[in-house]
Design an enzyme around this catalytic site. Sequence first.
Site, mmCIF file in Angstrom:
data_model
loop_
_atom_site.group_PDB
_atom_site.id
_atom_site.type_symbol
_atom_site.label_atom_id
_atom_site.label_comp_id
_atom_site.label_asym_id
_atom_site.label_seq_id
_atom_site.Cartn_x
_atom_site.Cartn_y
_atom_site.Cartn_z
ATOM 1 N N GLU A 204 0.839 -1.185 0.000
ATOM 2 C CA GLU A 204 0.000 0.000 0.000
ATOM 3 C C GLU A 204 0.886 1.250 0.000
ATOM 4 O O GLU A 204 0.650 2.199 -0.755
ATOM 5 C CB GLU A 204 -0.888 -0.034 1.247
ATOM 6 C CG GLU A 204 -2.197 0.661 1.079
ATOM 7 C CD GLU A 204 -3.056 0.558 2.329
ATOM 8 O OE1 GLU A 204 -2.781 -0.271 3.214
ATOM 9 O OE2 GLU A 204 -4.025 1.341 2.406
ATOM 10 N N GLN A 238 0.188 5.088 6.319
ATOM 11 C CA GLN A 238 1.426 4.694 5.656
ATOM 12 C C GLN A 238 2.361 5.895 5.508
ATOM 13 O O GLN A 238 1.896 7.004 5.228
ATOM 14 C CB GLN A 238 1.174 4.137 4.251
ATOM 15 C CG GLN A 238 0.576 2.759 4.217
ATOM 16 C CD GLN A 238 -0.868 2.722 4.651
ATOM 17 O OE1 GLN A 238 -1.216 2.131 5.662
ATOM 18 N NE2 GLN A 238 -1.728 3.395 3.924
HETATM 19 O O1 LIG Z 1 -10.683 6.707 -3.592
HETATM 20 C C1 LIG Z 1 -10.448 7.118 -2.457
HETATM 21 C C2 LIG Z 1 -10.786 6.369 -1.317
HETATM 22 C C3 LIG Z 1 -10.512 6.866 -0.063
HETATM 23 N N1 LIG Z 1 -9.919 8.083 0.080
HETATM 24 C C4 LIG Z 1 -9.665 8.634 1.425
HETATM 25 O O2 LIG Z 1 -9.208 7.620 2.297
HETATM 26 C C5 LIG Z 1 -9.685 7.889 3.616
HETATM 27 C C6 LIG Z 1 -10.441 6.681 4.135
HETATM 28 O O3 LIG Z 1 -9.565 5.626 4.288
HETATM 29 P P1 LIG Z 1 -9.959 4.129 3.941
HETATM 30 O O4 LIG Z 1 -11.408 3.901 4.139
HETATM 31 O O5 LIG Z 1 -9.405 3.795 2.600
HETATM 32 O O6 LIG Z 1 -9.216 3.356 5.109
HETATM 33 P P2 LIG Z 1 -7.937 2.375 5.072
HETATM 34 O O7 LIG Z 1 -8.472 1.023 4.752
HETATM 35 O O8 LIG Z 1 -7.018 2.902 4.001
HETATM 36 O O9 LIG Z 1 -7.357 2.491 6.451
HETATM 37 C C7 LIG Z 1 -10.603 9.110 3.521
HETATM 38 O O10 LIG Z 1 -9.839 10.269 3.839
HETATM 39 C C8 LIG Z 1 -10.960 9.134 2.068
HETATM 40 O O11 LIG Z 1 -11.267 10.453 1.600
HETATM 41 C C9 LIG Z 1 -9.563 8.815 -1.031
HETATM 42 O O12 LIG Z 1 -8.993 9.896 -0.898
HETATM 43 N N2 LIG Z 1 -9.839 8.315 -2.268
HETATM 44 CA CA LIG Z 2 -7.239 3.576 1.882
#
Ligand SMILES: O=c1ccn([C@@H]2O[C@H](COP(=O)(O)OP(=O)(O)O)[C@@H](O)[C@H]2O)c(=O)[nH]1
Ligand SMILES: [Ca+2]
EC number: 3.6.1.6
Length: 430
Positions: A204, A238
């Site tokens: 990631e 990350q």
């Molecule tokens: O296409 C996307 C999908 C998610 N996000 C951002 O990613 C965060 C949410 O994280 P996610 O649900 O992906 O959690 P993770 O699984 O990465 O911890 C929020 O700020 C979203 O605006 C984004 O900028 N673009």
């Molecule tokens: Ca994410």
Amino acid sequence: MHLSSVKDKTATAHRADIAALNYKMDSEPSFLRTLFSLILVSSLLDSVLSEVDACPDTKTGLESLLPSTMSIQNASIESVYGIMFDAGSTGTRIHIYSFTQKYSDQLPELEREIFESVKPGLSAYADLPEQGAETIRGLLEVAKNAVPSSHWRKTPVVLKATAGLRLLPEKKALALLSEVKDILEESPFLVPDNSVSIMNGTYEGILAWITVNFLTGQLYSQSKQTVGILDLGGASTQITFLPQSEETLEQSPLDFITSFKMFHTTYKLYTHSYLGLGLKAARLATLGALGTGAVDKQVFRSSCLPRNMESMWQFGGVSYRYGGIENGESGFKSCYAEVLRVVAGKLHRVDEMKESTFYAFSYYYDRAADTNLIDYDTGGILEVRDFERKAIEVTSGCARLFYFLFVITWKALLPVAHSSAWTSVTSLPY
Ligand SMILES: O=c1ccn([C@@H]2O[C@H](COP(=O)(O)OP(=O)(O)O)[C@@H](O)[C@H]2O)c(=O)[nH]1
Ligand SMILES: [Ca+2]
């Protein structure tokens, strides 16, 4: 200031490259869309991929992310399509891409992207895997409308889950993935082997770094002045950058350093994913609620909230009651101490980051825009101390509820990179 000219240049290059790639941003600004575009574009570009080769001691290979059936051979003069699901901790998103390849000796061009998303994410259905998988069925309908039916059978579909599923007990995560795989297989699209899986945190971080540096032109520029990335998701965060100093390479934990070869260059990156320190998971930990499951009557209290506040909040399919500490402490100082306890002993800091430029996105971006630190459409350039100032500002008012924890979380997580005296964070919307 030396840093500002570098910052300005990278910001301009970024936008120009976005335009050149013809990304259509027709809904909410979304950086990860470009990340997943890159995964998919890469998978279509055999020539690039054959050179990407992860360091043996990381036991990983970037190419294993990408199904072998997705290759340039799929391309023809007409459009080719690809479907990518980003199963994040706070939501599931579908990206439907079409590419054209005009001449057989040229790389396919990204023609169009269609994006749709649903909330909550798959991990909210930990105990209802079938129901969780149904959310995928709805998004597949979007794909069926977007891809001509004559192309369905040759259009690959891939789902990569991130920290929400990493945090679940393995059995529950596997049950969800298996239900999702069944739904994909019921669809008319091509489902390659290993098309449904949990992406590991190292990938990631690396993929986000490749994406940002690809889009800012650093990967093919002579100077190779790469930028680092800070991605603050809901459940993990990350940090990835290219160390310039031998000291960083020598003093970092072994599993924070990963090498891979791309475009005839070997990159030795510093990368780490802090599982459980995404914005929402870190907030739960600050409240003392992480991993407690559904607790009906308990109210989780924190000095990060106004004293007489009480409310409900949902994350990962669990509802939590939370509130301030009545007749107790409240405000920046005590809140900061609480958050520091959550991250104590977990963060690795590197001195050279004080001199580096980072692109910060996801919740770094969202919260900076929400609190007017940056413009929502154009992003902006910040220093870590700007986050700190904003944290103090919002915690001195008493009714800003969520911002309280959000801002404090920034303050706690940004030192992952360095101390508050540090440098620049560039936030961009895409
Ligand atoms: O296409 C996307 C999908 C998610 N996000 C951002 O990613 C965060 C949410 O994280 P996610 O649900 O992906 O959690 P993770 O699984 O990465 O911890 C929020 O700020 C979203 O605006 C984004 O900028 N673009
Ligand atoms: Ca994410």
